[in-house]
Enzyme design. Structure first.
Site, PDB file in Angstrom:
ATOM      1  N   GLN A  11      40.885  56.006  37.253  1.00 37.14           N
ATOM      2  CA  GLN A  11      41.191  56.391  35.872  1.00 37.14           C
ATOM      3  C   GLN A  11      39.931  56.639  35.042  1.00 37.14           C
ATOM      4  O   GLN A  11      39.805  57.669  34.379  1.00 37.14           O
ATOM      5  CB  GLN A  11      42.027  55.288  35.203  1.00 37.14           C
ATOM      6  CG  GLN A  11      43.405  55.083  35.836  1.00 37.14           C
ATOM      7  CD  GLN A  11      44.243  54.105  35.037  1.00 37.14           C
ATOM      8  OE1 GLN A  11      44.778  54.453  33.986  1.00 37.14           O
ATOM      9  NE2 GLN A  11      44.357  52.880  35.511  1.00 37.14           N
ATOM     10  N   VAL A  12      38.992  55.703  35.079  1.00 35.66           N
ATOM     11  CA  VAL A  12      37.775  55.854  34.269  1.00 35.66           C
ATOM     12  C   VAL A  12      36.892  56.961  34.834  1.00 35.66           C
ATOM     13  O   VAL A  12      36.328  57.766  34.074  1.00 35.66           O
ATOM     14  CB  VAL A  12      37.012  54.522  34.186  1.00 35.66           C
ATOM     15  CG1 VAL A  12      35.694  54.705  33.426  1.00 35.66           C
ATOM     16  CG2 VAL A  12      37.869  53.461  33.494  1.00 35.66           C
ATOM     17  N   ASP A  29      34.264  58.523  50.514  1.00 34.30           N
ATOM     18  CA  ASP A  29      33.622  59.239  51.614  1.00 34.30           C
ATOM     19  C   ASP A  29      32.111  59.369  51.403  1.00 34.30           C
ATOM     20  O   ASP A  29      31.355  59.528  52.363  1.00 34.30           O
ATOM     21  CB  ASP A  29      34.224  60.640  51.775  1.00 34.30           C
ATOM     22  CG  ASP A  29      35.672  60.594  52.236  1.00 34.30           C
ATOM     23  OD1 ASP A  29      36.085  59.547  52.769  1.00 34.30           O
ATOM     24  OD2 ASP A  29      36.381  61.596  52.041  1.00 34.30           O
ATOM     25  N   ASP A  32      31.014  54.198  50.415  1.00 31.54           N
ATOM     26  CA  ASP A  32      32.086  53.219  50.556  1.00 31.54           C
ATOM     27  C   ASP A  32      31.601  51.869  50.043  1.00 31.54           C
ATOM     28  O   ASP A  32      30.635  51.310  50.567  1.00 31.54           O
ATOM     29  CB  ASP A  32      32.501  53.119  52.026  1.00 31.54           C
ATOM     30  CG  ASP A  32      33.764  52.308  52.220  1.00 31.54           C
ATOM     31  OD1 ASP A  32      34.119  51.520  51.321  1.00 31.54           O
ATOM     32  OD2 ASP A  32      34.399  52.451  53.283  1.00 31.54           O
ATOM     33  N   THR A  58      41.093  47.209  42.824  1.00 32.11           N
ATOM     34  CA  THR A  58      41.877  46.866  41.632  1.00 32.11           C
ATOM     35  C   THR A  58      43.296  46.396  41.928  1.00 32.11           C
ATOM     36  O   THR A  58      44.050  46.112  40.995  1.00 32.11           O
ATOM     37  CB  THR A  58      41.952  48.070  40.678  1.00 32.11           C
ATOM     38  OG1 THR A  58      42.526  49.182  41.378  1.00 32.11           O
ATOM     39  CG2 THR A  58      40.571  48.435  40.150  1.00 32.11           C
ATOM     40  N   ASP A  98      39.026  41.324  32.029  1.00 26.82           N
ATOM     41  CA  ASP A  98      39.425  40.064  31.399  1.00 26.82           C
ATOM     42  C   ASP A  98      39.884  39.031  32.414  1.00 26.82           C
ATOM     43  O   ASP A  98      39.993  37.841  32.096  1.00 26.82           O
ATOM     44  CB  ASP A  98      40.556  40.333  30.404  1.00 26.82           C
ATOM     45  CG  ASP A  98      41.821  40.858  31.078  1.00 26.82           C
ATOM     46  OD1 ASP A  98      42.811  40.110  31.177  1.00 26.82           O
ATOM     47  OD2 ASP A  98      41.816  42.027  31.514  1.00 26.82           O
ATOM     48  N   TYR A 121      41.326  38.402  42.633  1.00 25.25           N
ATOM     49  CA  TYR A 121      40.745  39.565  41.968  1.00 25.25           C
ATOM     50  C   TYR A 121      39.724  39.129  40.921  1.00 25.25           C
ATOM     51  O   TYR A 121      38.598  39.637  40.870  1.00 25.25           O
ATOM     52  CB  TYR A 121      41.849  40.409  41.320  1.00 25.25           C
ATOM     53  CG  TYR A 121      41.346  41.500  40.413  1.00 25.25           C
ATOM     54  CD1 TYR A 121      40.656  42.591  40.925  1.00 25.25           C
ATOM     55  CD2 TYR A 121      41.562  41.436  39.029  1.00 25.25           C
ATOM     56  CE1 TYR A 121      40.187  43.596  40.076  1.00 25.25           C
ATOM     57  CE2 TYR A 121      41.108  42.429  38.189  1.00 25.25           C
ATOM     58  CZ  TYR A 121      40.412  43.509  38.716  1.00 25.25           C
ATOM     59  OH  TYR A 121      39.936  44.487  37.888  1.00 25.25           O
ATOM     60  N   LYS A 125      35.623  39.818  40.833  1.00 27.83           N
ATOM     61  CA  LYS A 125      34.953  40.500  39.713  1.00 27.83           C
ATOM     62  C   LYS A 125      33.878  39.601  39.087  1.00 27.83           C
ATOM     63  O   LYS A 125      32.823  40.093  38.671  1.00 27.83           O
ATOM     64  CB  LYS A 125      35.974  40.930  38.668  1.00 27.83           C
ATOM     65  CG  LYS A 125      36.935  42.027  39.136  1.00 27.83           C
ATOM     66  CD  LYS A 125      36.234  43.348  39.433  1.00 27.83           C
ATOM     67  CE  LYS A 125      35.800  44.055  38.182  1.00 27.83           C
ATOM     68  NZ  LYS A 125      35.228  45.400  38.459  1.00 27.83           N
ATOM     69  N   TRP A 146      43.826  46.086  30.564  1.00 28.70           N
ATOM     70  CA  TRP A 146      45.067  46.860  30.468  1.00 28.70           C
ATOM     71  C   TRP A 146      44.791  48.366  30.393  1.00 28.70           C
ATOM     72  O   TRP A 146      45.231  49.061  29.478  1.00 28.70           O
ATOM     73  CB  TRP A 146      45.883  46.406  29.262  1.00 28.70           C
ATOM     74  CG  TRP A 146      46.342  44.975  29.304  1.00 28.70           C
ATOM     75  CD1 TRP A 146      45.824  43.943  30.039  1.00 28.70           C
ATOM     76  CD2 TRP A 146      47.422  44.405  28.545  1.00 28.70           C
ATOM     77  NE1 TRP A 146      46.499  42.773  29.784  1.00 28.70           N
ATOM     78  CE2 TRP A 146      47.492  43.029  28.868  1.00 28.70           C
ATOM     79  CE3 TRP A 146      48.311  44.913  27.603  1.00 28.70           C
ATOM     80  CZ2 TRP A 146      48.436  42.163  28.307  1.00 28.70           C
ATOM     81  CZ3 TRP A 146      49.248  44.048  27.043  1.00 28.70           C
ATOM     82  CH2 TRP A 146      49.317  42.704  27.393  1.00 28.70           C
TER      83      TRP A 146
END
Length: 282
Positions: A11-12, A29, A32, A58, A98, A121, A125, A146
């Protein structure tokens, strides 16, 4: 600035490509993240003047079963990137979450609050954050929450799909946080990178999330209203919606230090939601 971005389809990363089309984007590719040495090699090969890590493992629930892999991708790889950037004396921006907090209480989390992740997760992080700091280079760790956009999998797209199929949904109402548009995150990451390139003393950990804080149920209602869908939302507690990985109840983020350092205010997620639904409808 010659920008190198780890991430290509997320998304980002997708929003970064719109804002900085001349940047170099590395997908799986090309580099990695399960092979941190490949990330280092990519940085040295492209010799950029700035690096953003917008790639990550994620899948929160999947991480419970694949924590070693999540820790390599979210922990070891960002550390390797940060060390390479420190060696080359170039600024580095790393996107975090968060989920490094335990979600207790009701006060917004400050960047210097004690981390205590409640799942794999979040632990992976936090390992990445620790490794980036330990590298000693000029960096910004930007914790967000979110994330939503017109791309990939996210809550907005899930709600739109389910809302088109059903006339009622049960949505969790006791998890509170700030929805954050990926486009806003991309804009802020670029601005932070540009700033620390000339003001390295602003390095550090910052929070960036959308305003106002809301629940998943509140977010869902706003999505349906904006999309013109007639869906009844039944508000339920987290205990009625069990998942393999525990979710933090309190994802409120104190973003005041980011505004003070970079002049960046919390974005209104309702404006971002309007843009996302407009794009999806187009």
């Amino acid at each position: 600035m010659t920008l190198l971005v780890f991430g290509k389809t997320g998304q980002v990363a997708t929003e970064l490509a719109r804002l900085a089309p001349d940047a170099i984007f590395l997908g799986r590719d090309d580099a990695d993240l399960s092979n941190p040495a490949a990330c280092v090699a990519a940085i040295k090969r492209h010799a950029p003047t700035g690096v953003i890590n917008a790639a990550a493992f994620t899948a929160v629930d999947k991480a419970e079963d694949e924590e070693p892999l999540a820790t390599v991708i979210n922990g070891e790889a960002p550390g390797a990137m940060a060390r390479a950037c420190a060696e080359l004396d170039i600024p580095f921006v790393h996107i975090s979450t968060d989920y490094v907090f335990d979600g207790s209480g009701q006060d917004p989390w400050r960047p210097d609050d004690q981390t205590a992740p409640i799942g794999a997760y979040g632990r992976s992080k936090r390992a990445g954050e620790d490794a980036v700091r330990a590298a000693g280079g000029t960096h910004v760790i930007m914790r967000t929450s979110w994330v939503f956009s017109a791309h990939g999998g996210n809550f907005v797209k899930t709600m739109l799909r389910l809302g088109a199929e059903r006339d009622a949904l049960r949505i969790v109402s006791d998890q509170i946080g700030g929805p954050t548009g990926a486009a806003d995150i991309a804009t802020t990451a670029l601005r932070a990178l540009d700033t620390i390139a000339t003001k390295p003393d602003l390095y550090g950990t910052y929070h960036y999330s959308g305003a106002p804080d809301t629940s998943w149920a509140g977010f869902a209602k706003a999505i349906f209203d904006e999309a013109g869908l007639s869906v009844a939302v039944e508000e339920i507690p987290t205990t009625d919606y069990p998942t393999p990985a525990a979710r933090p109840l309190n994802s409120r983020m104190d973003c005041s230090s980011l505004e003070a350092a970079f002049g960046i205010e919390r974005p209104d997620w309702r404006a971002g939601l309007k843009d996302v639904i407009k794009e999806l409808n187009a």
